[in-house]
Structures are given as C-alpha cells and as structure tokens.
Design a protein around this motif. Sequence first.
Motif, PDB file in Angstrom:
ATOM      1  N   MET A   1       0.840  -1.196   0.000  1.00 19.53           N
ATOM      2  CA  MET A   1       0.000   0.000   0.000  1.00 19.53           C
ATOM      3  C   MET A   1       0.872   1.242   0.000  1.00 19.53           C
ATOM      4  SD  MET A   1      -2.750  -1.247   2.904  1.00 19.53           S
ATOM      5  CE  MET A   1      -3.834   0.157   2.686  1.00 19.53           C
ATOM      6  N   GLU A   2       0.552   2.193  -0.886  1.00 20.62           N
ATOM      7  CA  GLU A   2       1.309   3.437  -0.934  1.00 20.62           C
ATOM      8  C   GLU A   2       0.928   4.376   0.193  1.00 20.62           C
ATOM      9  OE1 GLU A   2       1.007   5.222  -4.746  1.00 20.62           O
ATOM     10  OE2 GLU A   2       2.008   3.565  -5.793  1.00 20.62           O
ATOM     11  N   SER A   3      -0.313   4.270   0.655  1.00 20.47           N
ATOM     12  CA  SER A   3      -0.756   5.077   1.789  1.00 20.47           C
ATOM     13  C   SER A   3      -1.775   4.281   2.585  1.00 20.47           C
ATOM     14  CB  SER A   3      -1.378   6.397   1.325  1.00 20.47           C
ATOM     15  OG  SER A   3      -2.598   6.156   0.641  1.00 20.47           O
ATOM     16  N   ILE A   4      -1.954   4.660   3.839  1.00 24.69           N
ATOM     17  CA  ILE A   4      -2.911   3.970   4.693  1.00 24.69           C
ATOM     18  C   ILE A   4      -3.682   5.017   5.483  1.00 24.69           C
ATOM     19  CG2 ILE A   4      -1.253   3.637   6.602  1.00 24.69           C
ATOM     20  CD1 ILE A   4      -2.624   0.839   6.955  1.00 24.69           C
ATOM     21  N   GLY A   5      -5.013   4.882   5.480  1.00 25.58           N
ATOM     22  CA  GLY A   5      -5.879   5.826   6.173  1.00 25.58           C
ATOM     23  C   GLY A   5      -6.212   5.346   7.566  1.00 25.58           C
ATOM     24  N   VAL A   6      -6.072   6.235   8.548  1.00 22.21           N
ATOM     25  CA  VAL A   6      -6.232   5.892   9.954  1.00 22.21           C
ATOM     26  C   VAL A   6      -7.477   6.536  10.530  1.00 22.21           C
ATOM     27  CG1 VAL A   6      -5.194   6.053  12.255  1.00 22.21           C
ATOM     28  CG2 VAL A   6      -3.740   5.657  10.237  1.00 22.21           C
ATOM     29  N   GLY A   7      -8.242   5.725  11.270  1.00 24.01           N
ATOM     30  CA  GLY A   7      -9.341   6.231  12.071  1.00 24.01           C
ATOM     31  C   GLY A   7      -9.026   6.019  13.534  1.00 24.01           C
ATOM     32  N   LEU A   8      -9.348   6.988  14.380  1.00 15.14           N
ATOM     33  CA  LEU A   8      -9.093   6.899  15.828  1.00 15.14           C
ATOM     34  C   LEU A   8     -10.396   7.087  16.575  1.00 15.14           C
ATOM     35  CD1 LEU A   8      -7.175   6.863  18.334  1.00 15.14           C
ATOM     36  CD2 LEU A   8      -6.951   9.340  18.037  1.00 15.14           C
ATOM     37  N   ILE A   9     -10.704   6.139  17.467  1.00 14.67           N
ATOM     38  CA  ILE A   9     -11.892   6.254  18.316  1.00 14.67           C
ATOM     39  C   ILE A   9     -11.433   6.350  19.758  1.00 14.67           C
ATOM     40  CG2 ILE A   9     -14.084   5.225  18.995  1.00 14.67           C
ATOM     41  CD1 ILE A   9     -14.072   3.667  16.376  1.00 14.67           C
ATOM     42  N   ARG A  36      -2.085   8.674   6.533  1.00 13.30           N
ATOM     43  CA  ARG A  36      -3.104   9.719   6.471  1.00 13.30           C
ATOM     44  C   ARG A  36      -4.002   9.605   7.694  1.00 13.30           C
ATOM     45  NH1 ARG A  36      -6.883   9.241   2.457  1.00 13.30           N
ATOM     46  NH2 ARG A  36      -7.514  11.359   3.036  1.00 13.30           N
ATOM     47  N   LEU A  37      -4.021  10.620   8.534  1.00  8.76           N
ATOM     48  CA  LEU A  37      -4.909  10.646   9.697  1.00  8.76           C
ATOM     49  C   LEU A  37      -6.265  11.161   9.219  1.00  8.76           C
ATOM     50  CD1 LEU A  37      -2.464  12.010  12.422  1.00  8.76           C
ATOM     51  CD2 LEU A  37      -2.824   9.665  11.621  1.00  8.76           C
ATOM     52  N   VAL A  38      -7.182  10.229   8.982  1.00  6.83           N
ATOM     53  CA  VAL A  38      -8.409  10.537   8.231  1.00  6.83           C
ATOM     54  C   VAL A  38      -9.547  11.007   9.110  1.00  6.83           C
ATOM     55  CG1 VAL A  38     -10.200   9.544   6.751  1.00  6.83           C
ATOM     56  CG2 VAL A  38      -7.800   8.945   6.380  1.00  6.83           C
ATOM     57  N   HIS A  39      -9.885  10.236  10.159  1.00  5.02           N
ATOM     58  CA  HIS A  39     -11.161  10.466  10.837  1.00  5.02           C
ATOM     59  C   HIS A  39     -11.014  10.152  12.322  1.00  5.02           C
ATOM     60  CE1 HIS A  39     -15.746  10.393   9.891  1.00  5.02           C
ATOM     61  NE2 HIS A  39     -15.523  11.006  11.037  1.00  5.02           N
ATOM     62  N   LEU A  40     -11.435  11.087  13.162  1.00 12.75           N
ATOM     63  CA  LEU A  40     -11.359  10.943  14.619  1.00 12.75           C
ATOM     64  C   LEU A  40     -12.755  10.953  15.210  1.00 12.75           C
ATOM     65  CD1 LEU A  40      -8.940  12.760  17.022  1.00 12.75           C
ATOM     66  CD2 LEU A  40     -11.406  12.996  17.383  1.00 12.75           C
ATOM     67  N   GLY A  41     -13.026  10.040  16.135  1.00 15.66           N
ATOM     68  CA  GLY A  41     -14.318   9.987  16.792  1.00 15.66           C
ATOM     69  C   GLY A  41     -14.196  10.198  18.290  1.00 15.66           C
ATOM     70  N   GLU A  42     -15.097  11.027  18.844  1.00 17.31           N
ATOM     71  CA  GLU A  42     -15.132  11.278  20.285  1.00 17.31           C
ATOM     72  C   GLU A  42     -16.577  11.355  20.769  1.00 17.31           C
ATOM     73  OE1 GLU A  42     -14.354  11.504  23.205  1.00 17.31           O
ATOM     74  OE2 GLU A  42     -12.199  11.174  23.244  1.00 17.31           O
ATOM     75  N   ALA A  43     -16.733  11.555  22.077  1.00 14.17           N
ATOM     76  CA  ALA A  43     -18.056  11.483  22.690  1.00 14.17           C
ATOM     77  C   ALA A  43     -18.973  12.628  22.277  1.00 14.17           C
ATOM     78  CB  ALA A  43     -17.914  11.449  24.214  1.00 14.17           C
ATOM     79  N   ASN A  44     -18.412  13.800  21.938  1.00 15.09           N
ATOM     80  CA  ASN A  44     -19.246  14.909  21.476  1.00 15.09           C
ATOM     81  C   ASN A  44     -18.518  15.656  20.371  1.00 15.09           C
ATOM     82  OD1 ASN A  44     -17.811  17.391  22.686  1.00 15.09           O
ATOM     83  ND2 ASN A  44     -18.089  16.077  24.488  1.00 15.09           N
ATOM     84  N   ALA A  45     -19.270  16.403  19.594  1.00 16.08           N
ATOM     85  CA  ALA A  45     -18.731  17.028  18.382  1.00 16.08           C
ATOM     86  C   ALA A  45     -17.671  18.076  18.690  1.00 16.08           C
ATOM     87  CB  ALA A  45     -19.878  17.660  17.589  1.00 16.08           C
ATOM     88  N   GLU A  46     -17.881  18.862  19.741  1.00 14.31           N
ATOM     89  CA  GLU A  46     -16.920  19.915  20.079  1.00 14.31           C
ATOM     90  C   GLU A  46     -15.572  19.315  20.455  1.00 14.31           C
ATOM     91  OE1 GLU A  46     -16.312  23.574  23.297  1.00 14.31           O
ATOM     92  OE2 GLU A  46     -18.283  22.617  23.074  1.00 14.31           O
ATOM     93  N   LEU A  47     -15.587  18.297  21.299  1.00 11.52           N
ATOM     94  CA  LEU A  47     -14.345  17.639  21.701  1.00 11.52           C
ATOM     95  C   LEU A  47     -13.673  16.975  20.499  1.00 11.52           C
ATOM     96  CD1 LEU A  47     -12.357  16.671  23.890  1.00 11.52           C
ATOM     97  CD2 LEU A  47     -13.889  14.713  24.290  1.00 11.52           C
ATOM     98  N   ALA A  48     -14.477  16.345  19.649  1.00  9.88           N
ATOM     99  CA  ALA A  48     -13.926  15.678  18.471  1.00  9.88           C
ATOM    100  C   ALA A  48     -13.212  16.678  17.554  1.00  9.88           C
ATOM    101  CB  ALA A  48     -15.034  14.951  17.717  1.00  9.88           C
ATOM    102  N   LYS A  49     -13.811  17.824  17.319  1.00  8.54           N
ATOM    103  CA  LYS A  49     -13.196  18.829  16.447  1.00  8.54           C
ATOM    104  C   LYS A  49     -11.894  19.362  17.046  1.00  8.54           C
ATOM    105  CE  LYS A  49     -17.495  20.378  14.258  1.00  8.54           C
ATOM    106  NZ  LYS A  49     -18.485  21.482  14.126  1.00  8.54           N
TER     107      LYS A  49
END
Length: 371
Positions: A1-9, A36-49
């Motif tokens: 793979m030339e790149s790998i996309g990462v999701g963090l929960i 590539r740090l693609v997508h982060l998930g948290e308990a609420n939208a403000e904290l996630a952003k």
Amino acid sequence: MESIGVGLIGTGFMGKCHALAWNAVRPIFGDVPEIRLVHLGEANAELAKRKARELGFEKASDDWRAVIADPEVDVVSLTTPNQLHPQMAIAALEAGKHLWCEKPMAPAFEEAEAMAAAARNSGKIAVLGYNYIQSPAIRHIRSLLAEETIGRINHLRIEMDEDFMADPDAPFFWKHAATSGYGALDDFAVHPLSLIHVLFGQVAKVMCDMSKPYADRRVDGRNRREVETYDIASALMHLENGVSGTLQVNRSAWGRKGRIALQIFGAKGSILFDQERFNEFQLYLSSGRPAEQGYRTILAGPAHAPYGNFVPAPGHGLGFNDLKTIECHELLARIASKPANLIGFDEGLEIERTVHSMARSFAEQRWIDVR
C-alpha cells in the motif's frame, strides 16, 4: 500500500498515544506507507473537532460508527474504555477494517471470544496494544533466554504496581465499577501476562487471591459508592513449560508510578528488569571467579534493536510513547504480510483466558487449570 488511512476512536491517554505513534512511525522507521490521519471519533462534536485539530486528523465526528464507515479509513485505532471494545471492535472488523485495539479485550470472556471470532472471520489484521513487549531491553532478554545464557529457567516473579488509586480520598470513577472488569487483574495483570507470553509461553495452572484496600469511594461531597473492583491481586502460576512463577499487581501502591518488575532465575544466572528503569536491565552469570560475580547493569543502545531508529547513542533512553511507535511499526509490518512482534486477538484470548481462570480461582478458592 502506498498510503494507509487511519481512524481513531477515543482521545484519552491511550488515544493521544496512538495518534503520536501514527505521526511518528514514518519519520522514525521510513519503511512504511504514507500515513493519512483521516477520521477521529469522540463522545461529542466539540471535543472531536478540537482533538482532530490538535492531533492532525482531517475529519471529526461524535459518532464512532462514522469513523468505521468512512471508506478512506483502512485501519482503526480503538482506545475507548474496556466495556466498549467488543461492540466497536466487531463492527470495525465486519466493516473490513484492520484493527489496533487497546488491552484488555473485554470485561467478559464470551465477549473476547466473539472479538477473536470476528477477527478470524474478517481476514483482517487485529492486534492488541501490549506495548511493553516492544521494549528493546525485553526483546534482548528474549534473545538471551533463547540462547540459554542463564541456563534452564526454573522460576520467574513478575509484579506491576502503580499508585493512581492509592489515595483513599480519591473519587469513584469508571475503573471502580464492575462493568470495567475485575480490577487490577484485567486492567494490570494482562501486561505482565503479555511479557510471560512472549518470553515463556502459556500459563497452565493458577491460584489467585484479590483484595480491596478501600471498600467505597466518594461520589460527591456527601455520598459514597461501593468499590466493585479489586485493586490488588496475587497469583501462583505453573507454566506449560514447567516453570513456576508468581504474579502480583497493585493499583494502590504508594510510590510506584509505572513499575513492571521481572525477575528470571535460571540454572546459570538470573535477569532483572524494571519498567520504571526500562532503558536498562541487570544480568547475573554464575561463571567466572566468585570474587568477581555480581549483577551487571546493561544500558539500552543501538545494539538493542530498534533503539537505533530513535537515538544513535547508547544510554540516552527511549520513552513510553516510543514503545507505541515501535508497536505501530510492527502493525504496519503485519498488514504488509511481514514478520511482526505483536499479540493478535487469538493470542490475546489466551491472556484473557488466564485472567478469567485467576478470577475463578479466587471465587472458588482453589487451583484452576487454565485450559
């Protein structure tokens, strides 16, 4: 793979640690795809952003399912509380994602079995966050044991102590609730058991005791809640290879900050290691004149791979987050079908089996066969 996309929960202590590892792994090792740090998930939208901005993720969400469903995410880092692991891990694997999940697998053994089955059925890579096995010192100790430098092993002792629950006036929090597991046994003991797994193999038989130093904790100024987990656990062990051992863990040990103390005794010498000083270990050899026999302190350096990827000079030392970066590199190697020093879900299930056997031993007050 030339790149790998990462999701963090999850972006607590271990979530930040995963993010730092993903950011550092390519500069440190070089031989990995673009991260590539693609997508982060948290308990609420403000904290996630806010966390996405701080840690470098492109997208943020207050719904963990959105992270898993994102087609740009190839691998998910799961760092939520223990009781949330099963649902999230299984969903990620069923969605066709590789998975890097923090330990332990789950509070209930049946949930851990379901996670392992989901990993097998998915055909994806699923590994657990046992970063202490990545220590250059531990890796070298493993090679010394394989070379029988201290002869046939006859006994081991291992302890893990911290003091973040030592204060009786500290408030009740989620690790005091039974929904999180047994307490120190699965929160802590899994780490020493991971070292036993890579250095010696499986545990065959256990006898365990557990205790609560404090019966309840304050919830607010007037109310208190019963502590449902055990901060202290001790176990006698027989390993499948015939070695005897003891394990002791304590989350209420004043003065201990991050101690995993390992003592290995063999026919020709012994080895000592302490995680609080994890850039060194002690080696005793019974050969030579008695007048000069004694423990030698060996400092970690480039001779102890992969230390040299971080620091070119011996004795300068690595840190906790560096172990996670090494673990991240091993994960990428396994995804690329290369040899890797990791504990996968099936191996992790054996550690969980040992923990639950210890808990059963305490409940029934007798020796328990692990398998």
